[in-house]
Write a protein that holds these residues in place. Structure first.
Motif: not given
Length: 213
Positions: A159-177, A25-34
């Protein structure tokens, strides 16, 4: 990265997070399953408990991809899937169906009121094939008799190669609300980029807070 997988930072219901997970979470890293599993479990327990929303973990989604139709009930029946109106699934592009992983996350959602599978992808529909394949398989479990719709929803693009998991989580919360207010997915607005920018810090602070309980 300095974190190790023998340094437990947080045990939260069925999720265990190690320092190496939290470091993502602290750098430009792909989020894992955990990390993704933790946040979905947090949303399930703290925000959407008792609602008609089902948040399926990455591990279970991977099992659904790997299993024949006849075995889907093994994973979905205990979740009372047929009783839910909206089913959210974090989807990755992993081709080795025997294990978690991959390089890209997107979001697949089934809306019972609209009889539609919606796919939101922050990287130009990179996971379109996986989303359509899983939708077709799930239509059998849901007894839709192949009579359903599949729609790609507009998603804010990374706009980068590693934030897909962050976008996905934001999309989940946005749609759920949105579905809690409107009982549908059609008409939902795009997530705000400011939410994406602050999400890593928010999840990191959330983990720290829960670890101190």
């Amino acid at each position: 990265m300095s974190g190790r997988y023998d340094d437990v930072i947080l045990s939260y219901y069925d999720t265990i997070l190690y320092q190496a997970d939290v470091d993502l979470l602290s750098g430009p890293h792909w989020l894992n399953d955990a990390i993704i599993s933790f946040y979905l479990e947090y949303l399930e327990k703290e925000k959407y408990s008792g609602t008609n929303i089902l948040l399926i973990s990455p591990a279970v989604t991977q099992c659904l991809k790997a299993s024949p139709l006849a075995e889907l009930s093994i994973f979905l029946d205990p979740l009372q899937t047929l009783e839910k109106d909206f089913i959210f699934m974090p989807l990755n592009d992993c081709e080795d169906l025997r294990s978690p992983g991959g390089t890209h996350w997107s979001l697949l959602v089934y809306s019972k009121p609209e009889n539609t599978f919606y796919h939101l992808d922050s990287s130009n529909e990179s996971n379109d094939r996986q989303a359509r394949s899983l939708s077709f398989k799930l239509s059998g479990y849901l007894k839709l008799n192949k009579s359903y719709y599949f729609k790609s929803l507009d998603s804010l693009q990374q706009d980068n190669m590693y934030d897909c998991g962050i976008y996905m989580l934001c999309n989940i919360e946005n749609l759920a609300e949105y579905v809690l207010r409107n009982k549908r997915i059609e008409g939902a607005k795009l997530i705000k980029r400011s939410n994406v920018v602050t999400k890593r810090f928010f999840i990191s602070e959330l983990i720290n807070s829960l670890a101190q309980r």
